[in-house]
Design an enzyme around this catalytic site. Sequence first.
Site, PDB file in Angstrom:
ATOM      1  N   MET A   1      -2.067  12.526  -7.065  1.00  0.00           N
ATOM      2  CA  MET A   1      -2.932  12.231  -5.926  1.00  0.00           C
ATOM      3  C   MET A   1      -4.390  12.449  -6.323  1.00  0.00           C
ATOM      4  SD  MET A   1      -1.366  11.005  -3.320  1.00  0.00           S
ATOM      5  CE  MET A   1      -2.328  11.288  -1.857  1.00  0.00           C
ATOM      6  N   PRO A   2      -5.291  12.055  -5.473  1.00  0.00           N
ATOM      7  CA  PRO A   2      -6.698  12.058  -5.864  1.00  0.00           C
ATOM      8  C   PRO A   2      -7.372  13.422  -5.749  1.00  0.00           C
ATOM      9  CG  PRO A   2      -6.496  11.242  -3.640  1.00  0.00           C
ATOM     10  CD  PRO A   2      -5.088  11.450  -4.168  1.00  0.00           C
TER      11      PRO A   2
END
Length: 63
Positions: A1-2
């Site tokens: 995920m970011p």
Amino acid sequence: MPTYHIEMMEGRTVEQKKKLVEEITRVSVEVLGGTPEMVDILITDVKRENWATGGKLWLERTS
């Protein structure tokens, strides 16, 4: 995920930052999937004396 890195001029309240990270997290999960716990956000407050646009420090700007 970011992992998001946000740089902005100092002066926002904790409540504004809280709302910002909640919304970025919500949209990230909505678009990318995963869970909120997978989204990291780092906020760096920059003093106006350390930010320049168009060759002028923001400290020197009147507006």
